[in-house]
Structure formats: C-alpha cells, structure tokens
Design an enzyme around this catalytic site. Sequence first.
Site, PDB file in Angstrom:
ATOM      1  CG  HIS A 114      -1.897   3.461   4.629  1.00  0.00           C
ATOM      2  ND1 HIS A 114      -3.147   3.001   5.134  1.00  0.00           N
ATOM      3  CD2 HIS A 114      -1.102   2.516   4.022  1.00  0.00           C
ATOM      4  CE1 HIS A 114      -3.144   1.750   4.718  1.00  0.00           C
ATOM      5  NE2 HIS A 114      -1.954   1.432   4.146  1.00  0.00           N
ATOM      6  CB  SER A 125      -0.965   0.064   1.199  1.00  0.00           C
ATOM      7  OG  SER A 125      -0.401  -0.235   2.360  1.00  0.00           O
ATOM      8  CG  ASP A 143      -5.118   5.305   7.186  1.00  0.00           C
ATOM      9  OD1 ASP A 143      -4.261   4.947   7.406  1.00  0.00           O
ATOM     10  OD2 ASP A 143      -5.544   4.372   6.089  1.00  0.00           O
TER      11      ASP A 143
END
Length: 380
Positions: free
Chosen positions: A344, A39, A341
Amino acid sequence: MASSPISVTFAGFLVILVLRSSCLYANGCYTSIISFGDSLADTGNLKHLASDYNLALPFFLPPYGQNFFNQSTGRCSNGRLIIDFLAESLGLPLVPPFLQDNGSDNKEAFKQGVNYAVAGATALDPRGIVDPLANTSLGVQLAWFKQSLPSICGNYSNCRDFIGRSLILVGEIGGNDYNYPLLEGKPIEGIESFVPLVIDTILSAINDLIEMGAKTLVVPGNFPIGCLTSYLATCGSENDEYDPETGCLIRLNRFAEYHNKLLQTTLNQVQDLHPNVNIIYADYYNAVMPIFRFPYKFGFTNGALNACCGGEGRYNYNSTAACGEASTTVCDEPDTYVNWDGIHLTEAAYRIISKNLFSTPQFNLLCYTSTSGVGLSVSM
C-alpha cells in the site's frame, strides 16, 4: 514504458459526465458516498471482521494510522486514503465501515455514507483464491448493501432516492484476484484468463446498482502493480525487463494496462446502454505514474520504490516480516516515501493521487465545499 492514457476526447467526455452529475441535485452535490472495494478503500471493515476471530493483524496496529489522528483504524496506510480525501472535499464525513457496531447512531451516520470495502477482498467469489479471513468478495459486499438498505433509508422509494443522490465507488476491486496468485509465483499467462471474469463481475455489480437507482458511479482501474515494492521484491529477477525511467517491472504494468483497457471498454458499453447514468472511469494508473516517474518533483526525496515500513529486504520489503511486527522498522519521514508497507502507499502519495484525480475547477465550484485543495476530475 508504454502506458494507456485516456484520449483527450474521452477525458473531456468524462469531465462532462461529472459536471452533469453534479447538477442532478438542488445543492449541486452528493448527499452520501457508498463504497465497495478492497484495501485501497477499506476504512475499517476487515478490522471489525477480524475482531470476531480474535485476530490482531499487523496493519491494525501502529505504525499504521500514525498520521490518522494517531489511530490504527484498519486503514492500510499510515494515514488517509483516496476515499477520505474525496469525502473531505465533498464536505461529507469520512465514510464509516459497514461492519462497525450497528447502533442507531451509526445508522444515522450511514445516511451520509457507508463503506462496504474490505481489505483483501476479491472481485470473484473464491475459486482457489483465498481471502485472509472469509469470503468478502464484491458479490458479498453488494449483498450486505442490499440487506442494510431498509435500516438506512426505509422504503423502496426513499432508498432509490438515497442511492440516486449518492456518489458510488465500485472499487478499486479485482487487484487481489491477481495479487494472490502472482505473489505465489504463478505465471502471469495463466492469470490473464481471470481478467475477463473479473471485469464481468464488476459489470454485474454496476448493473445491479443501476437497477437499484444509481445515477453516478465511479469505477477505478488498477494501479501499475509493477511499481509496487512487494512485486519488485518478490517477482523481479535478472531476466525481467525494467523500465529505465522508473525501475518498475514492465510485464506487470502491461498486465495492469490490459485489465484497465478491458474495464474502460466495458464501461463505455454500459454507458451507451444507460445514457441517463454517469459511469466514470477513475484512472488510478495514470494518476500515480507521474509520481513513479518524477518522485522528487512531488517531494518524495526517498524515491518511489522503497517501502517506508518493512523488514529490511530488497526495497525494504520482506514477505515474512510484515509492517507492524516487532522485527520491522519504520522510516522517520513517511511523507518522503511513496510506498508505505510494500503493498500500500503512504498518505502523502494518496493525497497527490487524489489531487491528480479530483482537480477540475469547474466541478469544485459546483460541488466541492472544503478548502482541502482537492477538487474532482477523472484523468490526468
């Protein structure tokens, strides 16, 4: 807290490697970016993969992407990632996800870059470690790359040239091999046994890419996971030792340092075997630590550890209320937060990390064409 900074000699060696790599081509620059990872680099692959399952995961929805031309592209942030800042500074288009609609226009776009990274991906194939949707491990991503090459570059000779002219990012990858068991509460002592396996898997991918013609590979290390909101909220306890300067969990940062040290040692060994290939360690750990140590210095007036978007638990993080769900809230000024969040980081944090990583004036003159103010170096 102890850290593992690269020595002056090694840092200088890395800069020499980057300078040498930028002189490989007549225009002094790379013609494309090829990316693998999770990610931290995914520009939309998981979003396209999830559409096959008719799933709308929270990070495909607002407020994700609110600073990325107001689009939720599948990037796990409120805006751009490190790979986006890198592409902009090279004067290349933002790197498209491989799993987007593979029409002829996209195949042409892939000649200037293609991204195989998938959010949630692991380095290892699943061994009791489960991806959110499917196996998208580093080996799977590499297989996608090999299968797609003929449609991108044609014959064997053209493809070796394409790969050789590309800047290849191998990671960050491996973090999720640790994230899943750690966040499930498994003891860190048992998870340490995964580290040599993860490093060997990364090494295998690097060797494959070199055999295919790769000339310049950037291999990032792991972030200081003890500073990430999700770990602080989930794994921290009164019995843990916290860094008094940053508030980060010391035992988890030491674990990240162990991974990074073993990765660097392995990369040095591969470099010795391939003197005509540039293998560059990107020190994500030490590029982000100044932000956690001195957040106000970098404009993060809401500190470094609280999440901007979250479920109002400790550090504004709640594992049962993911950012993007109706029960969560988002801060008014994301640029004043480091954590987005809880898992991240914000676009503002990634921008500064990129500047810390990619800031050598000499390389900027040789290769970088944009005015974004981000040049390339490989250490702090």
